[in-house]
Structures are given as C-alpha cells and as structure tokens.
Design a protein around this motif. Sequence first.
Motif, PDB file in Angstrom:
ATOM      1  N   LEU A  27      98.604  18.234  41.155  1.00 12.45           N
ATOM      2  CA  LEU A  27      99.085  19.602  40.938  1.00 12.45           C
ATOM      3  C   LEU A  27      99.545  20.238  42.248  1.00 12.45           C
ATOM      4  CD1 LEU A  27      96.397  20.909  38.418  1.00 12.45           C
ATOM      5  CD2 LEU A  27      98.653  19.957  37.925  1.00 12.45           C
ATOM      6  N   ALA A  28      98.850  19.939  43.327  1.00 10.09           N
ATOM      7  CA  ALA A  28      99.223  20.484  44.637  1.00 10.09           C
ATOM      8  C   ALA A  28      98.801  19.480  45.696  1.00 10.09           C
ATOM      9  CB  ALA A  28      98.551  21.834  44.864  1.00 10.09           C
ATOM     10  N   PRO A  29      99.520  18.366  45.810  1.00  6.95           N
ATOM     11  CA  PRO A  29      99.095  17.272  46.693  1.00  6.95           C
ATOM     12  C   PRO A  29      98.958  17.651  48.152  1.00  6.95           C
ATOM     13  CG  PRO A  29     101.361  16.953  45.898  1.00  6.95           C
ATOM     14  CD  PRO A  29     100.763  18.052  45.096  1.00  6.95           C
ATOM     15  N   ARG A  30      99.677  18.677  48.586  1.00  7.92           N
ATOM     16  CA  ARG A  30      99.594  19.079  49.993  1.00  7.92           C
ATOM     17  C   ARG A  30      98.367  19.949  50.261  1.00  7.92           C
ATOM     18  NH1 ARG A  30     105.367  21.251  52.008  1.00  7.92           N
ATOM     19  NH2 ARG A  30     105.441  22.187  49.918  1.00  7.92           N
ATOM     20  N   HIS A  31      97.752  20.470  49.207  1.00  5.71           N
ATOM     21  CA  HIS A  31      96.610  21.366  49.373  1.00  5.71           C
ATOM     22  C   HIS A  31      95.312  20.800  48.781  1.00  5.71           C
ATOM     23  CE1 HIS A  31      99.402  24.468  50.721  1.00  5.71           C
ATOM     24  NE2 HIS A  31     100.135  24.241  49.637  1.00  5.71           N
ATOM     25  N   ILE A  32      95.445  19.937  47.775  1.00  6.72           N
ATOM     26  CA  ILE A  32      94.252  19.375  47.129  1.00  6.72           C
ATOM     27  C   ILE A  32      94.167  17.885  47.450  1.00  6.72           C
ATOM     28  CG2 ILE A  32      93.022  19.006  44.952  1.00  6.72           C
ATOM     29  CD1 ILE A  32      94.543  21.322  43.761  1.00  6.72           C
ATOM     30  N   SER A  33      93.209  17.513  48.275  1.00  9.59           N
ATOM     31  CA  SER A  33      93.026  16.111  48.624  1.00  9.59           C
ATOM     32  C   SER A  33      92.347  15.372  47.468  1.00  9.59           C
ATOM     33  CB  SER A  33      92.168  15.984  49.880  1.00  9.59           C
ATOM     34  OG  SER A  33      90.833  16.409  49.609  1.00  9.59           O
ATOM     35  N   PHE A  34      92.339  14.043  47.556  1.00  5.54           N
ATOM     36  CA  PHE A  34      91.716  13.221  46.523  1.00  5.54           C
ATOM     37  C   PHE A  34      90.235  13.559  46.399  1.00  5.54           C
ATOM     38  CE2 PHE A  34      90.319   9.007  44.782  1.00  5.54           C
ATOM     39  CZ  PHE A  34      91.115   9.026  43.651  1.00  5.54           C
ATOM     40  N   ARG A  35      89.560  13.732  47.526  1.00  3.60           N
ATOM     41  CA  ARG A  35      88.128  14.032  47.481  1.00  3.60           C
ATOM     42  C   ARG A  35      87.855  15.462  47.016  1.00  3.60           C
ATOM     43  NH1 ARG A  35      84.704  10.972  52.252  1.00  3.60           N
ATOM     44  NH2 ARG A  35      85.130   8.846  51.507  1.00  3.60           N
ATOM     45  N   MET A  36      88.728  16.385  47.386  1.00  2.46           N
ATOM     46  CA  MET A  36      88.566  17.761  46.908  1.00  2.46           C
ATOM     47  C   MET A  36      88.721  17.814  45.390  1.00  2.46           C
ATOM     48  SD  MET A  36      90.719  21.229  47.875  1.00  2.46           S
ATOM     49  CE  MET A  36      90.377  21.026  49.628  1.00  2.46           C
ATOM     50  N   ALA A  37      89.700  17.056  44.881  1.00  7.97           N
ATOM     51  CA  ALA A  37      89.882  16.984  43.428  1.00  7.97           C
ATOM     52  C   ALA A  37      88.645  16.392  42.769  1.00  7.97           C
ATOM     53  CB  ALA A  37      91.113  16.136  43.094  1.00  7.97           C
ATOM     54  N   GLY A  38      87.999  15.435  43.438  1.00  9.07           N
ATOM     55  CA  GLY A  38      86.762  14.860  42.921  1.00  9.07           C
ATOM     56  C   GLY A  38      85.654  15.894  42.843  1.00  9.07           C
ATOM     57  N   ALA A  39      85.576  16.762  43.844  1.00  7.15           N
ATOM     58  CA  ALA A  39      84.562  17.815  43.844  1.00  7.15           C
ATOM     59  C   ALA A  39      84.810  18.812  42.713  1.00  7.15           C
ATOM     60  CB  ALA A  39      84.554  18.532  45.190  1.00  7.15           C
ATOM     61  N   ILE A  40      86.073  19.174  42.499  1.00  6.34           N
ATOM     62  CA  ILE A  40      86.423  20.096  41.406  1.00  6.34           C
ATOM     63  C   ILE A  40      86.057  19.486  40.059  1.00  6.34           C
ATOM     64  CG2 ILE A  40      88.350  21.224  40.220  1.00  6.34           C
ATOM     65  CD1 ILE A  40      89.757  21.377  42.970  1.00  6.34           C
ATOM     66  N   THR A  41      86.395  18.211  39.883  1.00  9.31           N
ATOM     67  CA  THR A  41      86.067  17.512  38.637  1.00  9.31           C
ATOM     68  C   THR A  41      84.566  17.507  38.397  1.00  9.31           C
ATOM     69  OG1 THR A  41      88.000  16.071  38.861  1.00  9.31           O
ATOM     70  CG2 THR A  41      86.240  15.303  37.423  1.00  9.31           C
ATOM     71  N   SER A  42      83.798  17.266  39.430  1.00 11.67           N
ATOM     72  CA  SER A  42      82.346  17.178  39.307  1.00 11.67           C
ATOM     73  C   SER A  42      81.726  18.507  38.888  1.00 11.67           C
ATOM     74  CB  SER A  42      81.732  16.711  40.631  1.00 11.67           C
ATOM     75  OG  SER A  42      82.171  15.417  40.963  1.00 11.67           O
TER      76      SER A  42
END
Length: 455
Positions: A319-334
Amino acid sequence: MPHEKTWGWFAIFNIWANDIQSLFGYSLVASLFISYGVSGWTAFAALIVAGLLVMALVNLSGVAGQRYGIPYPVLARASQGLQGAKLPAILRAVVAVFWYGVQVYFASTALALLIRSVTGITSGGTFLGLGTIDWISFVLVWAFHIVIFWRGMNWVETFLNIAGPFVYAVMIGLLIVLWIKSDGQLWSQAQTIFANPDGTVWTEISGFIAIVGTMVSYFAAVLINFSDFSRYAKSKRAMFLGNLAGLPLNMVIFSALALLTTAGAAVVYGEEIINPTAIVDRTDSVILGIIAAITFFAATVGINLVANFIPAVNGIASLAPRHISFRMAGAITSVFALVIGGLWVSFIADVGISGFVNTLGATLAPLYGIMIADYFLLRKGHLDKKDLYARSGGRYHYKNGWNDAALIAFIIAAIFSVATVWVPVLAVLSGYAWIFGAVLGAIIYRVLAPSRVII
C-alpha cells in the motif's frame, strides 16, 4: 529473482499438506460432515472433488508467478492498474489478517491442551469465552508466530517440512484409540452417523454441491495469491507435481481420517466434536495429548505463516512501500490478529464456520476470474515485468492508475456472489458462491476490457 527459485515439488506439497492439516482445516471438514445432513460417503466424495477442482484452479493462478517470479500484489497490477491493484491487495490482506487471527486461536488450543496434559491444571474463570490457560496459550502462540516470521522464509519452509508428516501419525494414533474404545463399531457407524433420516436424493446432491463450494471458498485466498508461493518454485513442472501430490492426495487421506475420528468421537462420547484437540483431551491419554498438541501446534503455525501471515504482510506493505517496511507490515498484521483471535470464541464464531468461509470466498472470487481472464485471454500469458514495477505510466497505468473494466466487474460479481450466501431467496445458489463470483467476474471483465491489449 532466479536465485530465489529454490522450492521443489515437496515444498509445494507441504504447503497443501499443512494447509489441509491445520486445526481449522480439520474443524471445517468435520463440521461439513455434520452441517449438511448427508451420508459420510457423500461428504467424503465432495471433499475429493473439491481437492481436484482447487488443484486445477491453482495451476492456472500460479503460472504467472512461477514464470516471472512476481508476488500477487505485483501480478494484480496487470489487470487492475498500478493504483487499482491496491484494492485486491487490501481485500486479500484483510482476509489474510482474519484467517491469521483465527488460526492463531486454533493453534493456541493445541498449546492449551499441552499445558493441561502435562500439569493437569484446568482453567478457572473466563474472559471473552477463554480461560486463563487459554489466554496464556493464545498470547504465547501469537508471539511465537512473530519470532518465526522475523527469522525469514527459510525458517518457515523448514518448519513446514518437519511438521507436515507428523500430523498423519497423530491422527492415525487418535483413530486407533477411538476404534478400540468403540469396540470395533467405528467403521459401520461412520457410514450412517451423519446422515439425515429424512434425507432424499436431492438433499444428498445439494449437500454435495454445498460442501464442494465451501471447500473451494476455504482455499479462495490461496487461489488468487498462489503466485506468492509459485514464484519460489524451481519450474512449472515442480509446481504442477507439488499441487498434484499436495491437493488430491492429502484431501483423500485427511478427509478419511476426519470422517472416521469425528464419527468415532460421536460413538464413544455421544457428541459431535469438531476440534481434534477436544477429542484428544477426552481420551485421558497424557502421552497422546502431548504428542498431538505439539504436532497440531506445529502444523497450524507453519501454514498460518505461509498462507495468511505472509500474504497479509505483502498486501499491507504494497500500500505504501516507501513508508511501510516488510517488518512494520508484520507488526500491523500481528496487532489486528491479536484482536481477531481473541474475539473468535465470544463473537466471530457465532457467524458459523461455513457462513464465515463462504462470505470471504465470495468476496475474493471475482478477483480470481478477472486475473485469469486478463492473463490468459487478453495477454496470452505475456507480461512486461518492467512496467509492472513502474511507479507510473506504462501499459498497466490505465486511467489514473485504475482499470475501470476490472473495478466494475469486481463490484457487480462480488455483490451477487456474497448475496448468494446471505439472501434467503438465493440460498439455493450458496454452494456455487465462489464459482458464480469467479465466472461472472471473468465474463464481465472480458466484455468490458479492450478487445486487444499491448503485450
């Protein structure tokens, strides 16, 4: 990238082995034997047909991922547009987050069983339908998922390869215990125990169709984003062999075991129990309880990471690859999963497993139809990888980054397919919810899309 294509047929096989063998997968299969009032043989045949159908569908959706080494959020840009691809990415991520939270809860029931088997402690008061041990188990399992994810995809693949085969050993052990306790009556009871005494040929046929439809809907999320996995396959042949061995074969064995153990529990305990950890708990075997808990836990965690966590993370990050890293997305999912899993017993499960599965499947179905129609009918299997990764412009930009034909096709098909699940007058079509959504989405898209595209 070519160096990332390391998965052979066995890795693909294990994706399906663990997906089918998860605790939720067992509970779903067991509930289908009970819910539709059909004979065990009818339900069993429907599950096999569903396995064959899903195999054919993922062979189609996985081709592009394997050939170009691209994940689903990128593949979706070809049919949806550079900006429009965010819509299916969001929907896929939402569905994946829901499944992830639910599977975290089911995996936690295995850990709770392990704690009770070893300590003999029982839960005291409850909060939101879960006791103290249940909540402790749930939080620990939730944290364990994060640890494995942080270690990377190689850890996930290793986890799958170890966990998958042991599930069958535990299921067979559980079946033997129930066979002994039923005084050898399990086989004869399994053939009739789920049948409706007032059933007719039509109820058997309609039940058969409904079970096939529900199982296809269960795999709906993996059907559209199978390129997330096929991108790692060494070759198309490895992907096809993995799907062939993983789907029909696993469905036959697992469905047979689910049928017999569910029937055995009904014979021995007088209850139709759909969660295998609850059946193991009733056997009063500490050793079986420990082995089963560890095995079911491992299998459910493994497939949850691959089939739900990774797709959710990919979708959110895109959705926002320049602002949301792979690990940050993992934290949001969790964080979302913590809420969903915690509310499963007290609220979400009241919708009913079949209704829950069919609704999610009906929502995603049009995306599958649109993707297949675009890749095979319009583009004849050709994509421009450079333009797929472009930030703007190129052949996949369409109008302001959105492909109107795909958006209209999705809206119309999704509304109709979801309506077949919840609108009473359309209830006769509910078993076809996913098929209607996919076919309708493909037809509308093909009619509205340009007759020729630049490939």
